[in-house]
Design a protein around this motif. Sequence first.
Motif, PDB file in Angstrom:
ATOM      1  N   ILE A 148      -9.395   5.386  -0.808  1.00  0.00           N
ATOM      2  CA  ILE A 148      -8.721   4.357  -1.603  1.00  0.00           C
ATOM      3  C   ILE A 148      -8.751   4.833  -3.050  1.00  0.00           C
ATOM      4  O   ILE A 148      -9.815   5.137  -3.589  1.00  0.00           O
ATOM      5  N   CYS A 149      -7.577   4.902  -3.669  1.00  0.00           N
ATOM      6  CA  CYS A 149      -7.461   5.629  -4.946  1.00  0.00           C
ATOM      7  C   CYS A 149      -6.704   4.833  -6.003  1.00  0.00           C
ATOM      8  O   CYS A 149      -6.028   3.845  -5.722  1.00  0.00           O
ATOM      9  N   SER A 207      -4.449   9.443   1.001  1.00  0.00           N
ATOM     10  CA  SER A 207      -4.665   8.548  -0.139  1.00  0.00           C
ATOM     11  C   SER A 207      -3.977   7.205   0.097  1.00  0.00           C
ATOM     12  O   SER A 207      -2.866   7.146   0.630  1.00  0.00           O
ATOM     13  N   ILE A 208      -4.662   6.137  -0.287  1.00  0.00           N
ATOM     14  CA  ILE A 208      -4.069   4.794  -0.265  1.00  0.00           C
ATOM     15  C   ILE A 208      -4.209   4.202  -1.659  1.00  0.00           C
ATOM     16  O   ILE A 208      -5.312   4.065  -2.186  1.00  0.00           O
ATOM     17  N   VAL A 209      -3.076   3.865  -2.251  1.00  0.00           N
ATOM     18  CA  VAL A 209      -3.057   3.222  -3.563  1.00  0.00           C
ATOM     19  C   VAL A 209      -2.486   1.823  -3.408  1.00  0.00           C
ATOM     20  O   VAL A 209      -1.350   1.663  -2.953  1.00  0.00           O
ATOM     21  N   PRO A 210      -3.250   0.771  -3.754  1.00  0.00           N
ATOM     22  CA  PRO A 210      -2.693  -0.585  -3.753  1.00  0.00           C
ATOM     23  C   PRO A 210      -1.755  -0.745  -4.949  1.00  0.00           C
ATOM     24  O   PRO A 210      -2.103  -0.376  -6.076  1.00  0.00           O
ATOM     25  N   VAL A 211      -0.580  -1.290  -4.692  1.00  0.00           N
ATOM     26  CA  VAL A 211       0.479  -1.323  -5.706  1.00  0.00           C
ATOM     27  C   VAL A 211       0.887  -2.767  -5.983  1.00  0.00           C
ATOM     28  O   VAL A 211       0.898  -3.607  -5.086  1.00  0.00           O
ATOM     29  N   GLN A 212       1.219  -3.050  -7.239  1.00  0.00           N
ATOM     30  CA  GLN A 212       1.710  -4.377  -7.595  1.00  0.00           C
ATOM     31  C   GLN A 212       2.983  -4.265  -8.419  1.00  0.00           C
ATOM     32  O   GLN A 212       3.243  -3.251  -9.054  1.00  0.00           O
ATOM     33  N   ILE A 272      -9.375  14.602 -11.529  1.00  0.00           N
ATOM     34  CA  ILE A 272      -9.976  13.270 -11.629  1.00  0.00           C
ATOM     35  C   ILE A 272     -10.165  12.732 -10.223  1.00  0.00           C
ATOM     36  O   ILE A 272      -9.208  12.484  -9.490  1.00  0.00           O
ATOM     37  N   ILE A 273     -11.410  12.530  -9.808  1.00  0.00           N
ATOM     38  CA  ILE A 273     -11.727  12.392  -8.389  1.00  0.00           C
ATOM     39  C   ILE A 273     -11.338  11.054  -7.758  1.00  0.00           C
ATOM     40  O   ILE A 273     -11.333  10.937  -6.539  1.00  0.00           O
ATOM     41  N   ASP A 274     -11.009  10.034  -8.552  1.00  0.00           N
ATOM     42  CA  ASP A 274     -10.673   8.750  -7.933  1.00  0.00           C
ATOM     43  C   ASP A 274      -9.161   8.510  -7.868  1.00  0.00           C
ATOM     44  O   ASP A 274      -8.708   7.378  -7.705  1.00  0.00           O
ATOM     45  N   THR A 275      -8.356   9.574  -7.990  1.00  0.00           N
ATOM     46  CA  THR A 275      -6.909   9.432  -7.968  1.00  0.00           C
ATOM     47  C   THR A 275      -6.311   9.947  -6.663  1.00  0.00           C
ATOM     48  O   THR A 275      -6.942  10.708  -5.923  1.00  0.00           O
ATOM     49  N   ASP A 276      -5.073   9.549  -6.415  1.00  0.00           N
ATOM     50  CA  ASP A 276      -4.390   9.992  -5.199  1.00  0.00           C
ATOM     51  C   ASP A 276      -4.140  11.500  -5.203  1.00  0.00           C
ATOM     52  O   ASP A 276      -4.259  12.157  -4.155  1.00  0.00           O
ATOM     53  N   GLU A 277      -3.845  12.074  -6.351  1.00  0.00           N
ATOM     54  CA  GLU A 277      -3.598  13.511  -6.405  1.00  0.00           C
ATOM     55  C   GLU A 277      -4.854  14.309  -6.026  1.00  0.00           C
ATOM     56  O   GLU A 277      -4.776  15.323  -5.328  1.00  0.00           O
ATOM     57  N   TRP A 278      -6.010  13.850  -6.489  1.00  0.00           N
ATOM     58  CA  TRP A 278      -7.255  14.536  -6.130  1.00  0.00           C
ATOM     59  C   TRP A 278      -7.509  14.419  -4.630  1.00  0.00           C
ATOM     60  O   TRP A 278      -7.880  15.399  -3.966  1.00  0.00           O
ATOM     61  N   ALA A 279      -7.345  13.236  -4.084  1.00  0.00           N
ATOM     62  CA  ALA A 279      -7.594  13.013  -2.658  1.00  0.00           C
ATOM     63  C   ALA A 279      -6.720  13.905  -1.795  1.00  0.00           C
ATOM     64  O   ALA A 279      -7.198  14.552  -0.847  1.00  0.00           O
ATOM     65  N   LEU A 324       0.838  -1.189   0.000  1.00  0.00           N
ATOM     66  CA  LEU A 324       0.000   0.000   0.000  1.00  0.00           C
ATOM     67  C   LEU A 324       0.873   1.239   0.000  1.00  0.00           C
ATOM     68  O   LEU A 324       1.820   1.341   0.798  1.00  0.00           O
ATOM     69  N   ASN A 325       0.557   2.155  -0.887  1.00  0.00           N
ATOM     70  CA  ASN A 325       1.257   3.433  -0.950  1.00  0.00           C
ATOM     71  C   ASN A 325       0.370   4.486  -0.301  1.00  0.00           C
ATOM     72  O   ASN A 325      -0.647   4.892  -0.865  1.00  0.00           O
ATOM     73  N   VAL A 326       0.752   4.928   0.893  1.00  0.00           N
ATOM     74  CA  VAL A 326      -0.054   5.857   1.675  1.00  0.00           C
ATOM     75  C   VAL A 326       0.604   7.236   1.668  1.00  0.00           C
ATOM     76  O   VAL A 326       1.764   7.381   2.049  1.00  0.00           O
ATOM     77  N   ASN A 327      -0.138   8.229   1.215  1.00  0.00           N
ATOM     78  CA  ASN A 327       0.340   9.610   1.230  1.00  0.00           C
ATOM     79  C   ASN A 327      -0.579  10.464   2.092  1.00  0.00           C
ATOM     80  O   ASN A 327      -1.800  10.293   2.065  1.00  0.00           O
ATOM     81  N   ILE A 328       0.035  11.366   2.851  1.00  0.00           N
ATOM     82  CA  ILE A 328      -0.683  12.147   3.856  1.00  0.00           C
ATOM     83  C   ILE A 328      -0.554  13.636   3.527  1.00  0.00           C
ATOM     84  O   ILE A 328       0.565  14.133   3.340  1.00  0.00           O
TER      85      ILE A 328
END
Length: 266
Positions: free
Chosen positions: A185-186, A235-240, A221-228, A168-172
């Motif tokens: 979740i973005c 923002s939490i982005v699941p990463v693979q 774009i409202i479902d992205t980490d930058e928008w959040a 998980l990539n968490v940005n605050i």
Amino acid sequence: MKKKPIILVTNDDSISAPGIRALIHMMNSLGEVYVVAPNKEKSGISHAITMDTILYCNSIKIDNGTQKEWECSGTPVDCVKLAINNILPKKPDICVSGINHGSNSSINIVYSGTMSAVIEASIEGIPSVGFSLLDVKFNADFYSSKEYICRIVKKVLNNSIPDNVISLNVNIPKLRKNQIKGIKICKQAKSKWKECFEKRYNPSGKHYYWLFGSFISNKKIIDTDEWALKNGYISIVPVQFDFTNYSILNTLNSWTFIFLFIYPFI
């Protein structure tokens, strides 16, 4: 009593950076903490590993916490590899990295030593989370988000992460506790750096280059980490780490058929 989870803490800003010291203190309330982190700043080093020089890893004590700590001369990925293979008594239950001084949202994950450390842990099957605060200052307020950070780590420990999600990539956002609206979740926003290498000269007249640039991203774009982040959310982005573009596989298969049909002997 249930045994405390083993928590591996690392970062890319160095073992003495305020961000990792704050994260260590938070993790001490959740489990048995081991710290293996670079002995100096390794920001922007991505997934680099040390192959052509000696690696040092020495036990160190910086404050009065209960954690066990080692400083490493290598990269964040080196730290995770050494921790898993040589230092920890067994594989950790979770690896957390950070708290990074500055954003690792969007395309920044490609360059991030913070996130490469948790990706390396995930390759080894260890649930992992990278934390970043959108404040590069040395005296940034890392404790405003303590409640959220601990909540995220508890969720991962109690629920684990699906096998196809490595980390998980968490940005605050840079906000006070009462200003943070919550967690989103973005998806990772599409963005890039517009870069420039400025040519400069040292006092002896020898030229060198200094990199600088501006970050370009669509924050609407409202479902992205930058928008959040722009709108006051963590923002939490699941990463693979599977980089395969599955949506284009069929197209490329058709290319391969054409190439083999027309040029069978290439």
